[in-house]
Motif scaffolding. Structure first.
Motif, short mmCIF file in Angstrom:
data_model
loop_
_atom_site.label_atom_id
_atom_site.label_comp_id
_atom_site.label_asym_id
_atom_site.label_seq_id
_atom_site.Cartn_x
_atom_site.Cartn_y
_atom_site.Cartn_z
N THR A 40 0.78 -1.24 0.00
CA THR A 40 0.00 0.00 0.00
C THR A 40 0.81 1.29 0.00
O THR A 40 0.28 2.34 -0.36
N GLY A 41 2.04 1.22 0.45
CA GLY A 41 2.85 2.44 0.58
C GLY A 41 2.65 3.15 1.91
O GLY A 41 3.25 4.20 2.15
N TYR A 42 1.81 2.61 2.78
CA TYR A 42 1.65 3.20 4.11
C TYR A 42 2.91 2.95 4.93
O TYR A 42 3.55 1.91 4.81
N SER A 43 3.23 3.91 5.81
CA SER A 43 4.29 3.69 6.80
C SER A 43 3.69 2.85 7.93
O SER A 43 2.46 2.70 8.02
N HIS A 50 -4.66 3.65 10.77
CA HIS A 50 -5.84 3.07 10.09
C HIS A 50 -6.45 1.94 10.92
O HIS A 50 -7.67 1.78 10.95
N LEU A 51 -5.61 1.16 11.57
CA LEU A 51 -6.12 0.07 12.41
C LEU A 51 -6.87 0.65 13.61
O LEU A 51 -7.96 0.17 13.94
N THR A 62 -8.29 2.88 -1.32
CA THR A 62 -8.50 4.10 -2.12
C THR A 62 -7.53 5.19 -1.69
O THR A 62 -7.02 5.93 -2.53
N GLU A 63 -7.25 5.29 -0.40
CA GLU A 63 -6.37 6.33 0.13
C GLU A 63 -4.91 5.89 0.23
O GLU A 63 -4.08 6.68 0.70
N ILE A 90 -10.71 -2.45 -6.43
CA ILE A 90 -10.57 -2.57 -4.97
C ILE A 90 -10.58 -4.03 -4.55
O ILE A 90 -9.78 -4.46 -3.71
N MET A 91 -11.46 -4.84 -5.13
CA MET A 91 -11.49 -6.26 -4.80
C MET A 91 -10.16 -6.92 -5.17
O MET A 91 -9.65 -7.76 -4.43
N ARG A 92 -9.59 -6.53 -6.29
CA ARG A 92 -8.31 -7.10 -6.70
C ARG A 92 -7.22 -6.76 -5.67
O ARG A 92 -6.43 -7.62 -5.30
N GLU A 93 -7.22 -5.53 -5.16
CA GLU A 93 -6.23 -5.13 -4.16
C GLU A 93 -6.41 -5.95 -2.87
O GLU A 93 -5.44 -6.40 -2.27
#
Length: 117
Positions: A40-43, A50-51, A62-63, A90-93
């Motif tokens: 995802t690229g999230y740190s 997010h959790l 999406t974000e 989104i389902m694919r991700e």
């Protein structure tokens, strides 16, 4: 067509299952987090936020700051469906993430899971 209920499910409600699945096979929570952040690229801090906020899957993907371009190298079957053939983005991700966690639980090396040459 109605959206699948996974879109409104919080990542936080599924996350413990990812960790449990990995730990049952001798893998770690840190490896699960590494996979999610790679995809995802999230740190790590952003993932934790997010959790805590109980962000739903649709918003989570999406974000996402930077979906890894190497994710398209993920192939295989999850829930009886080939991930590379899923048309809904989104389902694919979500299924890419499921597939990566499956690979971790099956003992695949992190370099291969993260599609490094």
């Amino acid at each position: 067509m109605d959206k699948h209920r996974i879109y409104t499910t919080s990542v936080a409600s599924v996350y413990p299952h990812y960790v449990t699945k990995a730990e049952k096979k001798g893998r770690t929570k840190k490896e699960v987090d590494t996979i999610i952040c790679w995809l995802t690229g999230y740190s790590q801090e952003e993932l934790n936020t997010h959790l805590e906020k109980k962000t739903d899957f649709e918003t989570f993907f999406t974000e996402a700051p930077h979906l890894n371009p190497s994710r398209t190298l993920i192939k295989g079957v999850v829930c009886g469906v080939r991930v590379e053939n899923i048309e809904e983005p989104i389902m694919r991700e979500i299924r890419y993430l499921d597939k990566l966690i499956d690979e971790l639980a099956r003992g695949k090396a992190m370099e291969k899971i993260l599609r490094k040459s």
